[in-house]
Design a protein around this motif. Structure first.
Motif, PDB file in Angstrom:
ATOM      1  N   GLU A 271      37.563  45.637  34.598  1.00 56.64           N
ATOM      2  CA  GLU A 271      38.984  45.491  34.942  1.00 56.64           C
ATOM      3  C   GLU A 271      39.173  44.606  36.168  1.00 56.64           C
ATOM      4  OE1 GLU A 271      41.032  49.224  35.086  1.00 56.64           O
ATOM      5  OE2 GLU A 271      40.090  49.926  33.239  1.00 56.64           O
ATOM      6  N   GLN A 272      38.132  43.901  36.573  1.00 61.02           N
ATOM      7  CA  GLN A 272      38.157  43.061  37.770  1.00 61.02           C
ATOM      8  C   GLN A 272      38.204  41.588  37.388  1.00 61.02           C
ATOM      9  OE1 GLN A 272      38.330  44.645  40.800  1.00 61.02           O
ATOM     10  NE2 GLN A 272      38.414  46.442  39.475  1.00 61.02           N
ATOM     11  N   THR A 273      38.892  40.796  38.193  1.00 63.85           N
ATOM     12  CA  THR A 273      38.931  39.352  37.977  1.00 63.85           C
ATOM     13  C   THR A 273      38.146  38.664  39.089  1.00 63.85           C
ATOM     14  OG1 THR A 273      41.071  39.477  36.889  1.00 63.85           O
ATOM     15  CG2 THR A 273      40.409  37.328  37.721  1.00 63.85           C
ATOM     16  N   LEU A 274      37.236  37.804  38.667  1.00 63.41           N
ATOM     17  CA  LEU A 274      36.440  36.997  39.585  1.00 63.41           C
ATOM     18  C   LEU A 274      36.827  35.534  39.434  1.00 63.41           C
ATOM     19  CD1 LEU A 274      32.848  38.335  38.800  1.00 63.41           C
ATOM     20  CD2 LEU A 274      34.037  38.603  40.969  1.00 63.41           C
ATOM     21  N   THR A 275      36.835  34.804  40.529  1.00 67.28           N
ATOM     22  CA  THR A 275      36.906  33.352  40.467  1.00 67.28           C
ATOM     23  C   THR A 275      35.459  32.884  40.466  1.00 67.28           C
ATOM     24  OG1 THR A 275      39.002  33.287  41.643  1.00 67.28           O
ATOM     25  CG2 THR A 275      37.694  31.254  41.617  1.00 67.28           C
ATOM     26  N   ILE A 276      35.075  32.197  39.395  1.00 70.29           N
ATOM     27  CA  ILE A 276      33.674  31.787  39.274  1.00 70.29           C
ATOM     28  C   ILE A 276      33.541  30.279  39.305  1.00 70.29           C
ATOM     29  CG2 ILE A 276      32.902  33.839  38.036  1.00 70.29           C
ATOM     30  CD1 ILE A 276      33.068  32.018  35.446  1.00 70.29           C
ATOM     31  N   GLU A 277      32.439  29.838  39.857  1.00 68.10           N
ATOM     32  CA  GLU A 277      32.010  28.453  39.721  1.00 68.10           C
ATOM     33  C   GLU A 277      31.052  28.429  38.551  1.00 68.10           C
ATOM     34  OE1 GLU A 277      30.838  26.562  43.531  1.00 68.10           O
ATOM     35  OE2 GLU A 277      31.406  28.521  44.348  1.00 68.10           O
TER      36      GLU A 277
ATOM     37  N   PRO B 215      33.147  35.043  48.983  1.00 67.19           N
ATOM     38  CA  PRO B 215      34.258  36.003  48.975  1.00 67.19           C
ATOM     39  C   PRO B 215      34.007  37.118  47.954  1.00 67.19           C
ATOM     40  CG  PRO B 215      35.089  33.750  49.022  1.00 67.19           C
ATOM     41  CD  PRO B 215      33.600  33.661  48.783  1.00 67.19           C
ATOM     42  N   GLY B 216      34.541  38.293  48.227  1.00 66.59           N
ATOM     43  CA  GLY B 216      34.300  39.470  47.404  1.00 66.59           C
ATOM     44  C   GLY B 216      34.717  39.334  45.955  1.00 66.59           C
ATOM     45  N   ASP B 217      35.655  38.467  45.666  1.00 64.37           N
ATOM     46  CA  ASP B 217      36.142  38.309  44.293  1.00 64.37           C
ATOM     47  C   ASP B 217      35.694  36.974  43.696  1.00 64.37           C
ATOM     48  OD1 ASP B 217      37.686  36.751  45.970  1.00 64.37           O
ATOM     49  OD2 ASP B 217      39.595  37.250  45.025  1.00 64.37           O
ATOM     50  N   HIS B 218      34.544  36.482  44.138  1.00 67.15           N
ATOM     51  CA  HIS B 218      33.989  35.220  43.648  1.00 67.15           C
ATOM     52  C   HIS B 218      32.571  35.420  43.121  1.00 67.15           C
ATOM     53  CE1 HIS B 218      37.396  33.494  45.677  1.00 67.15           C
ATOM     54  NE2 HIS B 218      37.048  32.283  45.306  1.00 67.15           N
ATOM     55  N   GLY B 219      32.133  34.471  42.306  1.00 63.12           N
ATOM     56  CA  GLY B 219      30.781  34.502  41.785  1.00 63.12           C
ATOM     57  C   GLY B 219      30.403  33.153  41.215  1.00 63.12           C
TER      58      GLY B 219
ATOM     59  N   ALA C 156      29.818  48.923  42.290  1.00 67.97           N
ATOM     60  CA  ALA C 156      31.106  49.347  42.836  1.00 67.97           C
ATOM     61  C   ALA C 156      32.212  49.347  41.786  1.00 67.97           C
ATOM     62  CB  ALA C 156      31.500  48.439  44.006  1.00 67.97           C
ATOM     63  N   HIS C 157      32.064  48.524  40.754  1.00 68.93           N
ATOM     64  CA  HIS C 157      33.094  48.431  39.714  1.00 68.93           C
ATOM     65  C   HIS C 157      32.670  49.090  38.404  1.00 68.93           C
ATOM     66  CE1 HIS C 157      34.276  45.286  42.600  1.00 68.93           C
ATOM     67  NE2 HIS C 157      35.462  45.806  42.357  1.00 68.93           N
ATOM     68  N   GLY C 158      31.579  49.857  38.445  1.00 63.07           N
ATOM     69  CA  GLY C 158      31.145  50.615  37.276  1.00 63.07           C
ATOM     70  C   GLY C 158      30.690  49.752  36.107  1.00 63.07           C
ATOM     71  N   ILE C 159      30.113  48.602  36.403  1.00 65.20           N
ATOM     72  CA  ILE C 159      29.663  47.674  35.357  1.00 65.20           C
ATOM     73  C   ILE C 159      28.147  47.696  35.312  1.00 65.20           C
ATOM     74  CG2 ILE C 159      29.641  45.243  34.649  1.00 65.20           C
ATOM     75  CD1 ILE C 159      32.387  45.081  36.229  1.00 65.20           C
TER      76      ILE C 159
ATOM     77  N   ASP D 145      27.261  46.685  28.950  1.00 62.72           N
ATOM     78  CA  ASP D 145      28.685  46.318  28.981  1.00 62.72           C
ATOM     79  C   ASP D 145      28.854  44.896  28.472  1.00 62.72           C
ATOM     80  OD1 ASP D 145      29.448  48.759  29.977  1.00 62.72           O
ATOM     81  OD2 ASP D 145      29.519  48.094  32.066  1.00 62.72           O
ATOM     82  N   ARG D 146      29.981  44.652  27.845  1.00 64.98           N
ATOM     83  CA  ARG D 146      30.265  43.325  27.288  1.00 64.98           C
ATOM     84  C   ARG D 146      31.252  42.607  28.196  1.00 64.98           C
ATOM     85  NH1 ARG D 146      33.038  40.602  23.092  1.00 64.98           N
ATOM     86  NH2 ARG D 146      31.587  39.338  21.892  1.00 64.98           N
ATOM     87  N   VAL D 147      31.004  41.326  28.451  1.00 65.40           N
ATOM     88  CA  VAL D 147      31.898  40.499  29.261  1.00 65.40           C
ATOM     89  C   VAL D 147      32.780  39.734  28.268  1.00 65.40           C
ATOM     90  CG1 VAL D 147      32.053  38.765  31.091  1.00 65.40           C
ATOM     91  CG2 VAL D 147      30.092  40.318  31.011  1.00 65.40           C
ATOM     92  N   GLN D 148      33.820  40.390  27.788  1.00 64.49           N
ATOM     93  CA  GLN D 148      34.642  39.842  26.708  1.00 64.49           C
ATOM     94  C   GLN D 148      35.359  38.558  27.103  1.00 64.49           C
ATOM     95  OE1 GLN D 148      37.162  42.941  25.180  1.00 64.49           O
ATOM     96  NE2 GLN D 148      35.449  44.327  24.885  1.00 64.49           N
ATOM     97  N   ASP D 149      35.768  38.458  28.333  1.00 62.41           N
ATOM     98  CA  ASP D 149      36.520  37.292  28.789  1.00 62.41           C
ATOM     99  C   ASP D 149      35.652  36.030  28.875  1.00 62.41           C
ATOM    100  OD1 ASP D 149      39.048  36.325  29.561  1.00 62.41           O
ATOM    101  OD2 ASP D 149      38.511  36.454  31.681  1.00 62.41           O
ATOM    102  N   LEU D 150      34.340  36.191  28.818  1.00 61.53           N
ATOM    103  CA  LEU D 150      33.428  35.053  28.921  1.00 61.53           C
ATOM    104  C   LEU D 150      33.635  34.069  27.775  1.00 61.53           C
ATOM    105  CD1 LEU D 150      31.214  33.845  30.632  1.00 61.53           C
ATOM    106  CD2 LEU D 150      29.581  35.278  29.464  1.00 61.53           C
TER     107      LEU D 150
END
Length: 157
Positions: free
Chosen positions: A42-48, A67-71, A137-140, A144-149
């Protein structure tokens, strides 16, 4: 100032300028990589997106902060048991290895500057690096499947 002293001072300034220029280039090696928003759980990451040999080799090296919401998403052309290490990487990271149907096969926590290789347990096409502890921390976890990928790769794979 004598010519000899002036020459030594100029030589020192030239070396300092070279060090600053090279250091800046390493700190910003990520410039120009494509980015996307990726939903994991349920988390959104900004990825490079590191999809070239060079961008995969450099990865998140030489950075002092993520940043905490990046990857960073690593993308390979074909499945294999890829490995990751932390040489020249200053921040602790977790890596999730993801197979071709977007399922996490395993997650490893990596220590800064380590040359220990963390390997996918099965053939994968993707790896997602985030700050250490982010997945837990996000229970992943594995399985688990990364459907948005699939949506993200539709634009960049």
């Amino acid at each position: 100032m004598t010519p000899a002293l002036w020459g030594r001072a100029w030589h020192g300034l030239a070396w300092l300028a070279l060090i600053v220029v090279l250091g800046a280039g390493q700190a910003h090696a990520d410039d120009g990589l494509p980015t996307a928003d990726l939903t994991v759980g349920e988390q959104t990451l900004t990825i490079e997106i590191a999809a070239t040999e060079r961008s995969r080799r450099v990865g998140l090296m030489h950075r002092d902060h993520l940043p905490g919401d990046h990857g960073m998403l690593f993308v390979w052309a074909r499945p294999a048991q890829y490995g990751m290490w932390m040489q020249n990487t200053r921040i602790p990271l977790d890596v999730a290895f993801i197979n071709a149907d977007f399922t996490i096969t395993n997650i490893a926590t990596m220590t800064p500057h380590s040359t220990r290789i963390h390997e996918a347990k099965r053939p994968v096409r993707y790896a997602l690096e985030v700050n250490a502890g982010w997945f837990e921390a996000h229970g992943i976890g594995a399985g688990d499947r990364v459907q948005d990928l699939e949506r993200v790769l539709g634009r960049s794979d």
